[in-house]
Design an enzyme around this catalytic site. Structure first.
Site, mmCIF file in Angstrom:
data_model
loop_
_atom_site.group_PDB
_atom_site.id
_atom_site.type_symbol
_atom_site.label_atom_id
_atom_site.label_comp_id
_atom_site.label_asym_id
_atom_site.label_seq_id
_atom_site.Cartn_x
_atom_site.Cartn_y
_atom_site.Cartn_z
ATOM 1 N N GLY A 186 16.350 -5.325 -12.207
ATOM 2 C CA GLY A 186 14.901 -5.499 -12.284
ATOM 3 C C GLY A 186 14.497 -5.648 -13.733
ATOM 4 N N ARG A 237 -5.648 4.768 -9.169
ATOM 5 C CA ARG A 237 -5.090 4.627 -7.828
ATOM 6 C C ARG A 237 -5.133 5.901 -7.007
ATOM 7 N NH1 ARG A 237 0.049 0.725 -9.393
ATOM 8 N NH2 ARG A 237 -1.243 -1.107 -9.705
#
Lengths: 256, 637
Positions: free
Chosen positions: B42, B330
């Protein structure tokens, strides 16, 4: 809805492979196509049969893992849709659904619907980059790029490397994939220094992998789940031809 | 357990430059003699491998996908933060540092976060030079947008596919090194154990996912860049293959696991549609720039959205958090959505959803502007739900998305095991108890491009390595463990599939260790997980063979690890008797229902140490000291 699935089963690279028919009942229209296959696999495991192997990962259309030919169309044939985003509401009760792996010489089948796409990576290793050392980059806003140029480069950069273009092409050509990368970098100022060398190296690597050549069927751009157009192929051919006529090494400033 | 953070001395803004000046360097001619193992490709893994290969180290890279380009960073949508201050709106390295520490509810390590903010600008330069086509203004300069938890516009983006473009940039840098022969790529290879020899991490054991071959790889350092563990919830926004096996094996070999209970539930995901659901799809937080979140004022209001008049709608984020409004962080937004649904005001099937409405922005800016900004996201929403978000408001609901917890690392990103480095989401260090939007991409690339090339070189230069090959007993032992475990999984011959167990584990985790946690619930959950785990080892059915491409066997190993990790997650949540960021204990909340921290008792990192399968792990502590910022109550009102 109830469906009849005809799925390609192949134990490994050397097995010949064949279609096996599986009836599947009570499929919900809200499921994704892969969730439908999950249900089939649950049932197969319940019966002690090996589940169907298929590649998938993000299941939101961006990783490029999934891909199968459904009813003759890569990813099922809905515009801009990978198979993981294909929903069962596009099917109806009683449908016969034929499911096959990508079929191309350069993508050998590993098992059932899984193919080996490492040829794509090898093309990238040959030149799919801009050579910039970590830490040596200039200040980002010192490179001004007109918005429309950046947007066009982004259109090509959206390629997910799924291989649908190859599966769709009667010649098994990878030119949509290769041209997308060449076009992204070829359009940007950062990509200019290596532009010709990149086109040359990537195209030669592509040919070495056993992919076919483009004869303008345009099946690739129709199958592409990111709607990448074939105009990039013209750009790639132009750069490749220039590079072959006058390679970077040959272009010396000194008298021969 | 030795937990030395090794934070450099001196003022906050000089720590990183001091460390870089102090470190030992490796003689260029000797670099190729060091082998570095990188697991995961990644943002963190690909950028680390490419940068180390470029420096001349001999790098071996592993990923479970068929290509390095498919790692799950690719799915990140919204953007990447950097303190460039191109908008002239008051941003600075200090402000990005402050926002990140505050966003993390003061549970991150200050010095690490400061360094992250410092290198953020280099990341943007690097990516642009690589040909990442970021969004631009007509003048040709880079564009920015706003993200949650910040009052400045510092997020760089490439349509709704920023993660994809950054990853393809890092992947292309890796390709260049593979072509040059400095990096050796092993796709379709899953790391199944970590090998420690002479007290140092010296290698890994992998399974070739096509042939089933078990192989040992020897190196001088191991970098785990293997992402987070949100899939412990079964339904999450992570890719199906994302797993915690690499970090879990490291934990069982002695690495400390820090703050496992810090998990992020993302507020804007497409709600679950049915029992068969296999994953949840994120709708980028960037949508909250122009979308307004609301629910009906009255409970049980079943009218269509369009039929509910303005006066009977509750734009609850704007009402409760007027200064941040729809861009509240969030954790705060997710909990507010849950509260609305718990009050019976949720929308859509099952009442588990809230509206994200573009109507006002379309009226103000025109549909075309909204289409340009979010076209691909709206298209994705329509493909999945069959509804047109330009006409009917989107329905969204929170879903597990990211894990702030992970393996403990020091300032140099090295775990408590010498030679084991952990980068990106797999470590714990930068986001505290809650990560702000557009900060994960920043951290992955900061660790890989700009931190590890310095700190790893220092470790290699200051360590004397004994010669080792894979015939060493430590490698034999690890291979034996891997073989035995696969044999065991294949020989249970029970009745239930791997997925059926994973789904059930996920339900337990979501119910008792999701957005709201209680002592009673967590205690019960631990018993339930143990019961289900026993059933897993008794009644699992994995067909096929070990020496073959076998996706059920791959999943079985990962789920077996999730059972153990799930239990540790609940235990950590149980013992952290406070609420902070994404960790919300119902017992510890303010009168308004906000998280109530207990700085006197819990201003520390909780680090778990494995003690054996049948013994409770030990909880160690790294105190968090705030020398630059004042510990204060987070407020977004």
């Amino acid at each position: 809805m109830n469906l009849t699935l005809h799925i390609w089963r192949q134990k490994n690279r050397n097995d010949k492979g064949r279609f096996v028919t599986y009836p599947l009942k009570d499929v919900s229209e809200h499921m994704s196509f892969l969730e439908m296959l999950d249900i089939l696999n649950e049932q197969l495991i319940g019966r002690g049969e090996e589940p169907v192997a298929f590649e998938h990962d993000c299941r939101e259309g961006i990783c490029g893992c999934c891909g199968m030919v459904i009813g003759g169309a890569p990813h099922g044939g809905h515009a801009g849709t990978t198979v993981c985003q294909l929903h069962m509401r596009h099917f109806k009760d009683g449908d016969e659904v034929i499911i096959e792996p990508w079929r191309a010489k350069a993508f050998p089948v590993l098992k059932d619907l899984i193919v080996d796409r490492s040829s794509f990576d090898r093309i990238m290793y040959a030149g799919g980059y801009i050579s910039v050392r970590t830490g040596s980059a200039p200040e980002a806003n010192s490179i001004l790029i007109p918005k429309d140029v950046a947007e066009k480069a982004m259109d090509y950069a959206e390629c997910i490397g799924c291989g649908a273009c190859v599966a769709a092409c009667p010649n098994g050509a990878a030119m949509l994939f290769v041209s997308a990368k060449i076009s992204q970098f070829g359009l940007l100022p950062q990509g200019q220094p290596e532009r010709m060398r990149r086109a040359q190296n990537m195209v030669l690597a592509m040919e070495k992998e056993g992919f076919g050549s483009c004869t303008n069927y345009t099946a690739c751009e129709i199958a592409c789940p990111k709607r990448i157009g074939i105009s990039g192929i013209a750009r790639m051919n132009r750069d490749f031809n220039k590079a072959m006529l006058c390679t970077v090494e040959a272009a010396s400033g000194k008298r021969a | 357990m030795r937990l030395e953070a090794r934070i450099p001395s001196g003022p906050m803004d000089q720590k990183w430059s001091r460390r870089r000046d102090e470190i030992k360097l490796v003689n260029p001619a000797n670099k190729r003699k060091y082998t570095v193992i990188v697991v995961g490709t990644g943002l963190a893994g690909a950028s680390a491998a490419a940068s180390l290969g470029e420096l001349g180290f001999n790098v071996k890279v592993f990923c479970y996908q068929d290509s390095a380009r498919r790692a799950h960073s690719i799915a990140a949508q919204g953007g990447i933060n950097a303190a460039k201050n191109y908008q002239n709106d008051g941003d600075s390295v200090y402000r990005l540092f402050y926002d990140t520490v505050k966003g993390g509810d003061y549970r991150a390590r200050e010095a690490n976060v400061y360094r992250l903010a410092e290198v953020s600008c280099n990341i943007i330069d690097q990516c642009v030079a690589q040909g990442v086509p970021f969004a631009r203004e007509y003048a040709g300069v880079l564009d920015n947008r706003s993200f949650g938890g910040a009052l400045v516009s510092r997020t760089f983006y490439a349509r709704g596919q920023t993660g994809q473009q950054l990853l393809l940039g890092a992947y292309s840098a890796l390709c260049r090194q593979i072509g040059a022969g400095t990096c050796e790529m092993h796709p379709r290879s899953e790391m199944l154990d970590l090998v420690i020899a002479g007290g140092r991490a010296r290698g890994i054991v992998t399974r070739d996912m096509v042939t089933g071959k078990i192989e040992s790889w020897v190196g001088d350092a191991v970098l785990l860049c293997t992402g987070g563990y949100s899939n412990v919830f079964y339904l999450s926004t992570n890719a199906k293959g994302c797993n915690a096996t690499a970090i879990w094996r490291a934990y069982k070999r002695g690495a400390g696991f820090a703050n496992p209970c810090y998990t992020q539930i993302h507020p804007t995901c497409i709600p679950q549609a049915g029992e068969y659901q296999s994953k949840l799809t994120l709708m980028s937080e960037s949508l909250r720039n122009d979308g307004r979140i609301w629910v009906p004022l009255k409970a049980g209001d079943n009218r269509r959205a369009a039929d509910i008049p303005e006066a009977e709608r509750d734009y609850y984020l704007e009402r409760i958090y007027p200064s941040y409004g729809n861009l509240a962080p969030r954790d705060v937004s997710s909990r507010a959505a849950k509260r609305m649904c718990d009050e019976g005001r949720g929308v859509g099937p099952g009442g588990r959803g809230v509206y994200l409405d573009f109507a006002d922005s379309i009226k103000r800016l025109g549909e075309n502007v909204i289409r340009v900004r979010y076209g691909n996201l709206c298209e994705m929403y329509e493909r999945i739900t069959g509804e047109d978000p330009y006409k009917v408001p989107m329905r969204i609901y929170p879903a597990p998305h990211y894990t702030m917890g992970g393996l403990w690392v020091d300032y140099d990103l090295m775990s408590n095991i010498d030679g084991l480095f952990v980068l990106g989401e797999a470590n714990f260090s930068d986001h505290g108890a809650n990560r702000l939007g557009a900060s994960a991409l920043m951290q992955g690339l900061a660790d890989g491009y700009f931190v590890i090339p310095y700190t790893l070189a220092h470790y290699l230069a200051s360590t004397k390595f004994e010669k080792l090959d894979s015939s060493n007993a430590a490698f034999r032992d690890a291979e034996g463990y891997v073989q035995d475990r696969m044999k065991k999984l294949l020989s249970i011959n029970g009745k239930r599939s791997v997925d059926s167990f994973h789904r059930e584990l996920g339900l337990i985790m979501w119910e008792y260790c999701g957005m709201g946690r209680t002592r009673e619930g967590l205690t019960g959950a631990i018993d339930k997980i143990r019961g289900l785990r026993a059933e897993f080892w008794r009644d699992l059915r994995v067909l096929g063979e070990a020496a073959d491409l076998n996706q059920e066997l791959e999943k079985a190993g990962r789920v077996a690890d999730y059972f153990e990790l799930g239990e540790l997650l609940c235990l950590d949540a149980l013992e952290r008797e406070e609420s902070c960021g994404g960790h919300f204990r119902e017992e510890y909340q303010t009168a308004e229902g906000e998280a109530k921290r207990d700085d006197a008792k819990f201003c520390h990192v909780g680090v778990w140490e494995y003690q054996g399968d049948d013994r409770k792990p030990a909880r160690n502590v790294e105190p968090l000291e705030f020398e630059t910022l004042q510990l204060s109550t987070r407020s977004y009102k």
